[in-house]
Design a protein around this motif. Structure first.
Motif, PDB file in Angstrom:
ATOM      1  N   VAL A   1      47.402  38.450  36.603  1.00 22.43           N
ATOM      2  CA  VAL A   1      47.502  37.565  38.340  1.00 22.43           C
ATOM      3  C   VAL A   1      47.602  36.528  38.079  1.00 22.43           C
ATOM      4  O   VAL A   1      48.293  35.535  38.639  1.00 22.43           O
ATOM      5  CB  VAL A   1      47.629  38.757  39.354  1.00 22.43           C
ATOM      6  CG1 VAL A   1      47.751  38.475  40.875  1.00 22.43           C
ATOM      7  CG2 VAL A   1      47.814  40.465  39.230  1.00 22.43           C
ATOM      8  N   ALA A   2      46.480  36.134  38.066  1.00 22.40           N
ATOM      9  CA  ALA A   2      45.683  34.621  38.260  1.00 22.40           C
ATOM     10  C   ALA A   2      46.735  34.224  36.960  1.00 22.40           C
ATOM     11  O   ALA A   2      46.538  32.399  37.913  1.00 22.40           O
ATOM     12  CB  ALA A   2      44.307  34.792  37.477  1.00 22.40           C
ATOM     13  N   ALA A   3      46.451  34.085  35.814  1.00 24.45           N
ATOM     14  CA  ALA A   3      47.075  33.189  35.331  1.00 24.45           C
ATOM     15  C   ALA A   3      49.393  33.046  35.906  1.00 24.45           C
ATOM     16  O   ALA A   3      49.349  31.844  35.555  1.00 24.45           O
ATOM     17  CB  ALA A   3      47.264  33.509  33.950  1.00 24.45           C
ATOM     18  N   LEU A   4      49.475  33.877  36.662  1.00 25.88           N
ATOM     19  CA  LEU A   4      50.990  33.991  37.156  1.00 25.88           C
ATOM     20  C   LEU A   4      50.809  32.921  38.057  1.00 25.88           C
ATOM     21  O   LEU A   4      51.581  32.033  38.307  1.00 25.88           O
ATOM     22  CB  LEU A   4      51.412  35.070  37.000  1.00 25.88           C
ATOM     23  CG  LEU A   4      52.043  35.839  35.900  1.00 25.88           C
ATOM     24  CD1 LEU A   4      52.478  37.332  37.242  1.00 25.88           C
ATOM     25  CD2 LEU A   4      53.182  35.406  35.297  1.00 25.88           C
ATOM     26  N   ARG A   5      49.374  32.972  38.693  1.00 27.90           N
ATOM     27  CA  ARG A   5      49.687  32.364  40.024  1.00 27.90           C
ATOM     28  C   ARG A   5      49.467  30.663  39.753  1.00 27.90           C
ATOM     29  O   ARG A   5      49.799  29.821  40.157  1.00 27.90           O
ATOM     30  CB  ARG A   5      48.558  32.898  40.881  1.00 27.90           C
ATOM     31  CG  ARG A   5      48.008  32.113  42.312  1.00 27.90           C
ATOM     32  CD  ARG A   5      48.764  32.015  43.190  1.00 27.90           C
ATOM     33  NE  ARG A   5      49.098  31.332  44.162  1.00 27.90           N
ATOM     34  CZ  ARG A   5      49.061  30.357  44.995  1.00 27.90           C
ATOM     35  NH1 ARG A   5      50.798  29.855  44.075  1.00 27.90           N
ATOM     36  NH2 ARG A   5      48.901  29.147  45.718  1.00 27.90           N
ATOM     37  N   ALA A   6      49.240  30.463  38.334  1.00 31.04           N
ATOM     38  CA  ALA A   6      48.067  29.410  38.116  1.00 31.04           C
ATOM     39  C   ALA A   6      49.569  28.467  37.500  1.00 31.04           C
ATOM     40  O   ALA A   6      49.657  27.486  38.586  1.00 31.04           O
ATOM     41  CB  ALA A   6      46.952  28.956  36.951  1.00 31.04           C
ATOM     42  N   CYS A   7      50.708  29.548  37.223  1.00 33.25           N
ATOM     43  CA  CYS A   7      52.267  29.107  35.993  1.00 33.25           C
ATOM     44  C   CYS A   7      52.572  28.537  37.501  1.00 33.25           C
ATOM     45  O   CYS A   7      53.797  28.051  37.341  1.00 33.25           O
ATOM     46  CB  CYS A   7      52.848  29.932  35.837  1.00 33.25           C
ATOM     47  SG  CYS A   7      51.568  30.432  34.272  1.00 33.25           S
TER      48      CYS A   7
END
Length: 188
Positions: free
Chosen positions: A139-145
Motif C-alpha cells: 500500500v505504501a509503495a503504491l502510494r509512492a508510485c
C-alpha cells in the motif's frame, strides 16, 4: 514568499504611518536619480523592491494576504525540516535494524508530508522487512508510485512486493514498467 517587512527594514508590528515614513526615508536614500552607472542600476532594483514593499504593506488587504503568505511559507519550511528529521531518524533506525522505530519514523514523515514519495517509499521498505508487513508495504509503495509515477526503482519495489504476495501478473506488469523506464530487474 518575499518578506516585504525585511525589504523596508521594519518589524511586522509596524503601523501604516511608520511604513510611510520608512518608505519616504528609503526613497530619498535610494532614489536612482542620485546615482550613476552601475550604482544607478543597483539603486533602480532596490527602489523597485522598496516601492513594491510599500505598495503591499500600505494597503490593508494586500498586507493581510502578505502576512498569510509569510506564515504559510514558514509553516511549509518547518514541515520540510520536520520531514527531513523523520526521514533521517528512520534511515538510521533501519540501518540499525530497529524496524519498529523505523516504521514509526517513516509513518510520521508521511503524516508530515503526505505528498512525499520518498517518505512512502522508505515506509514501504521498512514494512517489507517483516512478512506480516508486506500488505501494508505494498500500500505504501503504491502510494509512492502515485506521487512519483515513472521511477524504475520504485516500480521494481512494487513488483517485488506483488511477487512476495503471490500477485504474479501484477508483479510482471510493474517489472515491465520498470524496464520501460530504464530499470534493470536483477538489481532490485
Amino acid at each position: 514568499a518575499r518578506d516585504f517587512y525585511a525589504a523596508l527594514g521594519v518589524s511586522r508590528s509596524v503601523t501604516t504611518q511608520e511604513i510611510r515614513a520608512r518608505f519616504r526615508e528609503l526613497a530619498r536614500d535610494r532614489h536612482p536619480d542620485r546615482f550613476q552607472g552601475v550604482e544607478k542600476l543597483r539603486a533602480e532594483r532596490e527602489f523597485q523592491e522598496v516601492t513594491e514593499a510599500f505598495n503591499v504593506l500600505a494597503d490593508p488587504e494586500r498586507r493581510r494576504r502578505h502576512d498569510m503568505e509569510l506564515t504559510e511559507g514558514r509553516q511549509a519550511s518547518d514541515r520540510s525540516r520536520r520531514l527531513q528529521l523523520w526521514l533521517s531518524r528512520g534511515v538510521a533506525a533501519l540501518k540499525d535494524r530497529r524496524l519498529a522505530e523505523a516504521v514509526e519514523c517513516f509513518t510520521r514523515a508521511t503524516e508530515e508530508d503526505p505528498r512525499s514519495a520518498e517518505a512512502w517509499q522508505h515506509l514501504s521498505i521498512a514494512l517489507s522487512s517483516s512478512e506480516r508487513g508486506l500488505s501494508d508495504a505494498l500500500v505504501a509503495a503504491l502510494r509512492a508510485c502515485e506521487i512519483r509515477r515513472f521511477d524504475a526503482p520504485l516500480l521494481k519495489l512494487v513488483g517485488r512486493l506483488q511477487a512476495a504476495l503471490g500477485n504474479v501478473a501484477e508483479a510482471r506488469r510493474y517489472y515491465n514498467e520498470a524496464l520501460e523506464w530504464g530499470g534493470e530487474i536483477l538489481k532490485s
